[in-house]
Scaffold this motif. Structure first.
Motif, PDB file in Angstrom:
ATOM      1  N   PRO A 119      79.911  60.307  70.081  1.00  0.00           N
ATOM      2  CA  PRO A 119      81.301  59.974  69.714  1.00  0.00           C
ATOM      3  C   PRO A 119      81.745  58.607  70.249  1.00  0.00           C
ATOM      4  CG  PRO A 119      81.127  62.152  70.749  1.00  0.00           C
ATOM      5  CD  PRO A 119      79.830  61.460  70.985  1.00  0.00           C
ATOM      6  N   ASN A 120      82.749  58.056  69.566  1.00  0.00           N
ATOM      7  CA  ASN A 120      83.391  56.828  70.012  1.00  0.00           C
ATOM      8  C   ASN A 120      84.874  56.881  69.662  1.00  0.00           C
ATOM      9  OD1 ASN A 120      83.663  55.975  67.229  1.00  0.00           O
ATOM     10  ND2 ASN A 120      81.510  55.330  67.301  1.00  0.00           N
ATOM     11  N   ARG A 121      85.564  55.767  69.791  1.00  0.00           N
ATOM     12  CA  ARG A 121      87.011  55.745  69.589  1.00  0.00           C
ATOM     13  C   ARG A 121      87.392  56.153  68.165  1.00  0.00           C
ATOM     14  NH1 ARG A 121      89.450  50.010  70.568  1.00  0.00           N
ATOM     15  NH2 ARG A 121      88.212  49.677  68.676  1.00  0.00           N
ATOM     16  N   GLU A 122      86.607  55.739  67.172  1.00  0.00           N
ATOM     17  CA  GLU A 122      86.923  56.057  65.780  1.00  0.00           C
ATOM     18  C   GLU A 122      86.339  57.404  65.360  1.00  0.00           C
ATOM     19  OE1 GLU A 122      85.690  53.037  66.655  1.00  0.00           O
ATOM     20  OE2 GLU A 122      87.542  51.875  66.428  1.00  0.00           O
ATOM     21  N   THR A 123      85.052  57.591  65.636  1.00  0.00           N
ATOM     22  CA  THR A 123      84.385  58.852  65.293  1.00  0.00           C
ATOM     23  C   THR A 123      84.366  59.711  66.545  1.00  0.00           C
ATOM     24  OG1 THR A 123      82.988  57.595  63.753  1.00  0.00           O
ATOM     25  CG2 THR A 123      82.321  59.849  64.240  1.00  0.00           C
ATOM     26  N   ARG A 124      85.385  60.550  66.705  1.00  0.00           N
ATOM     27  CA  ARG A 124      85.585  61.248  67.977  1.00  0.00           C
ATOM     28  C   ARG A 124      84.618  62.409  68.173  1.00  0.00           C
ATOM     29  NH1 ARG A 124      90.696  59.726  66.325  1.00  0.00           N
ATOM     30  NH2 ARG A 124      91.163  61.714  65.308  1.00  0.00           N
ATOM     31  N   SER A 125      84.184  63.044  67.084  1.00  0.00           N
ATOM     32  CA  SER A 125      83.200  64.126  67.223  1.00  0.00           C
ATOM     33  C   SER A 125      82.671  64.517  65.849  1.00  0.00           C
ATOM     34  CB  SER A 125      83.816  65.362  67.903  1.00  0.00           C
ATOM     35  OG  SER A 125      84.829  65.932  67.087  1.00  0.00           O
ATOM     36  N   ILE A 126      81.500  65.133  65.875  1.00  0.00           N
ATOM     37  CA  ILE A 126      80.926  65.778  64.693  1.00  0.00           C
ATOM     38  C   ILE A 126      81.178  67.267  64.832  1.00  0.00           C
ATOM     39  CG2 ILE A 126      78.773  66.283  63.478  1.00  0.00           C
ATOM     40  CD1 ILE A 126      77.764  63.541  64.324  1.00  0.00           C
ATOM     41  N   ASN A 127      81.786  67.863  63.808  1.00  0.00           N
ATOM     42  CA  ASN A 127      82.299  69.228  63.925  1.00  0.00           C
ATOM     43  C   ASN A 127      81.385  70.309  63.365  1.00  0.00           C
ATOM     44  OD1 ASN A 127      84.661  68.213  65.060  1.00  0.00           O
ATOM     45  ND2 ASN A 127      85.656  68.002  63.058  1.00  0.00           N
ATOM     46  N   LYS A 128      80.416  69.931  62.552  1.00  0.00           N
ATOM     47  CA  LYS A 128      79.576  70.927  61.881  1.00  0.00           C
ATOM     48  C   LYS A 128      78.107  70.635  62.193  1.00  0.00           C
ATOM     49  CE  LYS A 128      82.796  73.130  59.419  1.00  0.00           C
ATOM     50  NZ  LYS A 128      83.988  72.542  60.041  1.00  0.00           N
ATOM     51  N   SER A 129      77.325  71.691  62.253  1.00  0.00           N
ATOM     52  CA  SER A 129      75.880  71.508  62.391  1.00  0.00           C
ATOM     53  C   SER A 129      75.278  71.229  61.020  1.00  0.00           C
ATOM     54  CB  SER A 129      75.250  72.762  63.008  1.00  0.00           C
ATOM     55  OG  SER A 129      75.429  73.881  62.157  1.00  0.00           O
ATOM     56  N   GLY A 130      74.013  70.807  61.017  1.00  0.00           N
ATOM     57  CA  GLY A 130      73.331  70.540  59.758  1.00  0.00           C
ATOM     58  C   GLY A 130      72.604  69.216  59.756  1.00  0.00           C
ATOM     59  N   ASN A 131      72.175  68.816  58.578  1.00  0.00           N
ATOM     60  CA  ASN A 131      71.475  67.549  58.382  1.00  0.00           C
ATOM     61  C   ASN A 131      72.473  66.423  58.145  1.00  0.00           C
ATOM     62  OD1 ASN A 131      68.987  68.798  58.556  1.00  0.00           O
ATOM     63  ND2 ASN A 131      68.696  68.948  56.344  1.00  0.00           N
ATOM     64  N   TYR A 132      72.174  65.262  58.703  1.00  0.00           N
ATOM     65  CA  TYR A 132      73.058  64.102  58.547  1.00  0.00           C
ATOM     66  C   TYR A 132      72.240  62.853  58.252  1.00  0.00           C
ATOM     67  CZ  TYR A 132      77.098  66.643  60.422  1.00  0.00           C
ATOM     68  OH  TYR A 132      78.134  67.532  60.615  1.00  0.00           O
ATOM     69  N   LEU A 133      72.918  61.919  57.582  1.00  0.00           N
ATOM     70  CA  LEU A 133      72.347  60.608  57.328  1.00  0.00           C
ATOM     71  C   LEU A 133      73.308  59.559  57.861  1.00  0.00           C
ATOM     72  CD1 LEU A 133      69.881  59.276  55.777  1.00  0.00           C
ATOM     73  CD2 LEU A 133      71.536  58.785  53.969  1.00  0.00           C
ATOM     74  N   LEU A 134      72.790  58.678  58.716  1.00  0.00           N
ATOM     75  CA  LEU A 134      73.562  57.555  59.228  1.00  0.00           C
ATOM     76  C   LEU A 134      73.164  56.314  58.423  1.00  0.00           C
ATOM     77  CD1 LEU A 134      75.503  56.374  61.397  1.00  0.00           C
ATOM     78  CD2 LEU A 134      73.469  55.956  62.801  1.00  0.00           C
ATOM     79  N   SER A 135      74.130  55.705  57.742  1.00  0.00           N
ATOM     80  CA  SER A 135      73.876  54.552  56.887  1.00  0.00           C
ATOM     81  C   SER A 135      74.534  53.310  57.473  1.00  0.00           C
ATOM     82  CB  SER A 135      74.418  54.801  55.474  1.00  0.00           C
ATOM     83  OG  SER A 135      73.865  55.976  54.911  1.00  0.00           O
ATOM     84  N   ILE A 136      73.807  52.208  57.466  1.00  0.00           N
ATOM     85  CA  ILE A 136      74.302  50.934  57.991  1.00  0.00           C
ATOM     86  C   ILE A 136      74.468  49.959  56.833  1.00  0.00           C
ATOM     87  CG2 ILE A 136      73.917  49.053  59.614  1.00  0.00           C
ATOM     88  CD1 ILE A 136      74.322  51.791  60.928  1.00  0.00           C
ATOM     89  N   TYR A 137      75.688  49.367  56.722  1.00  0.00           N
ATOM     90  CA  TYR A 137      76.028  48.423  55.653  1.00  0.00           C
ATOM     91  C   TYR A 137      76.379  47.068  56.255  1.00  0.00           C
ATOM     92  CZ  TYR A 137      76.554  52.561  52.641  1.00  0.00           C
ATOM     93  OH  TYR A 137      76.330  53.721  51.948  1.00  0.00           O
ATOM     94  N   ASN A 138      76.238  46.014  55.429  1.00  0.00           N
ATOM     95  CA  ASN A 138      76.722  44.698  55.859  1.00  0.00           C
ATOM     96  C   ASN A 138      78.143  44.486  55.355  1.00  0.00           C
ATOM     97  OD1 ASN A 138      76.511  44.024  53.144  1.00  0.00           O
ATOM     98  ND2 ASN A 138      74.687  42.738  53.411  1.00  0.00           N
TER      99      ASN A 138
END
Length: 417
Positions: A119-138
């Motif tokens: 977590p950080n200031r904007e994304t305070r927590s992930i609330n659900k279990s499961g599969n996730y994809l983290l995507s990075i954009y310019n």
């Protein structure tokens, strides 16, 4: 309905499940040393408990302090998009700029080092279990690269054991993963359809086994005692190099030169397929960035051209030789290609690595893209490998797959029965 239309419809029907499944996008050549991890000190596929921290870092060797943004997406067991809205699985929001970055200090290769912690200031927590994809954009909203990760709840007991293969043809080469899922407090309804298991070897999701269903039930336990269906090639212990002291030869490094950056020449490797198995401690394909002469390796570790050299005399026909490991997310690409050098009668490759301790192996790649991990270094039942089992469950009427449990075992405890 015309015959041509029917053929097109059939083709589209066949392709739809493939198209719907998300695939990881590899980083471009100017993005290097992507470290993605949970609580581990080494970079590996993050499998974190709900509420734990997630860490991503990477370098942009343009060194121009470019802006990058991140996005988090939730997926089902089969990596098709779940029906959850972002507000259901995230407390806060994403699609914001990665604010923490530093420029390299006192290095020959300039780069900008980016760090994202969740977590950080904007994304305070992930609330659900499961599969996730983290995507990075310019800053032009172009997708640069992605990484998969998993979040689990600790609601089930998963006991994992490693066995030698019962198939006499592979008893010296394969390792079998057997496990039991115990759910004493949660009723798993229709487990053959609603429970899915993911079995990983050395946190490599690209070789995972996903098609296992429980064979039978004893009380509150689901039993998985497959042999052929749950078997992995044992492989061999990973090779390694450690250039934490970039100015001198060290473990695996034969010679050091300085051009525009440091050049490290590794000792020539040979095929180990027909040699006796020898235990050699490794970190199962992963890596750790480090430099013993600096205070902050993230920005003070040098980028080094590593020169690989393999002596291999078997005919590979139209296949290719590549170096392989988690240093680039188990990806086969142009930077891992081993080219034959007629002058030395060996296969060579040169690739940029940030200083540190790295595991790697040599693999044979078929024309269809499939990988034969044991062709060069062999497969041995004694090899030390980490295994992880994740248990997914979709409740009646639910809109996503939860991960309710995680089990792990190591093949140093392998048994014959």
């Amino acid at each position: 309905m015309t015959k041509q239309f029917c053929s097109t419809l059939l083709l589209l029907t066949f392709l739809l499940p493939v198209i719907a499944q998300v695939q990881e996008k590899n980083e471009p050549s100017y993005i290097s040393t992507v470290e993605f991890k949970g609580s581990s000190a080494q970079s590996e596929l993050p499998i974190i408990r709900l509420g734990e921290r997630l860490e991503l870092s990477f370098d942009d060797i343009h060194g121009d302090e470019a802006d990058y943004y991140y996005k988090i997406t939730h997926y089902n067991f089969d990596w098709t998009p779940s029906d959850l809205s972002k507000g259901e699985y995230l407390n806060g929001f994403d699609e914001v700029r990665i604010e923490t970055y530093e420029n390299s200090f006192n290095t020959l290769q300039i780069f900008s080092h980016y760090t994202l912690s969740i977590p950080n200031r904007e994304t305070r927590s992930i609330n659900k279990s499961g599969n996730y994809l983290l995507s990075i954009y310019n800053d032009s909203n172009e997708l640069i690269f992605t990484r998969k990760f998993m979040v689990y709840e600790d609601l089930l007991n998963v006991e994992v054991s490693i066995k030698r293969s019962r198939d006499i043809s592979y008893i010296h080469e394969k390792q079998v993963v057997q496990f039991e899922i115990d759910s004493p407090t949660l009723l798993l309804i229709n487990p053959k359809q609603n429970v899915h298991a993911l079995v990983l070897q050395n946190s490599n999701i690209k070789t995972a086994i996903t098609n296992l269903v429980p064979q039978y039930t004893i009380g509150s336990k689901l039993i998985y005692r497959y042999d052929k269906e749950a078997a992995f090639w044992g492989g061999n212990e990973f090779l390694f190099f450690d250039n934490k002291d970039v100015r001198s030869a060290s473990n695996g490094v034969r010679r050091v030169e300085v051009t525009d950056i440091y050049e490290n020449y590794l000792y020539t490797n040979i095929s180990r397929k027909d040699r006796p198995y020898t235990y050699n401690p490794d970190i199962n394909g992963n890596f750790v960035v480090r430099n013993i002469d600096v205070q902050n390796p993230d920005i003070e570790a040098e980028y080094v051209r590593m020169h690989f050299n393999l002596m291999y005399y078997d005919d590979i026909a139209d296949k290719e030789l590549h170096i392989y490991g988690n240093f680039n997310n188990w990806t086969i690409d142009g930077s891992t290609y081993m080219k034959y050098d007629s002058k030395s009668d060996t296969y060579k490759s040169t690739r940029l690595f940030k200083q540190g301790f790295y595991n790697y192996k040599y693999v044979l790649v078929n024309r269809d893209g499939s990988i034969d991990e044991g062709a060069i270094d062999g497969n041995f039942w004694q090899t030390e490998n980490d295994y992880t089992v994740l248990v997914y469950y979709r409740e009646m009427g639910a809109r996503y797959d939860r991960i309710l449990g995680r089990g792990a075992a190591n093949s140093t405890n392998i048994t014959n029965n």
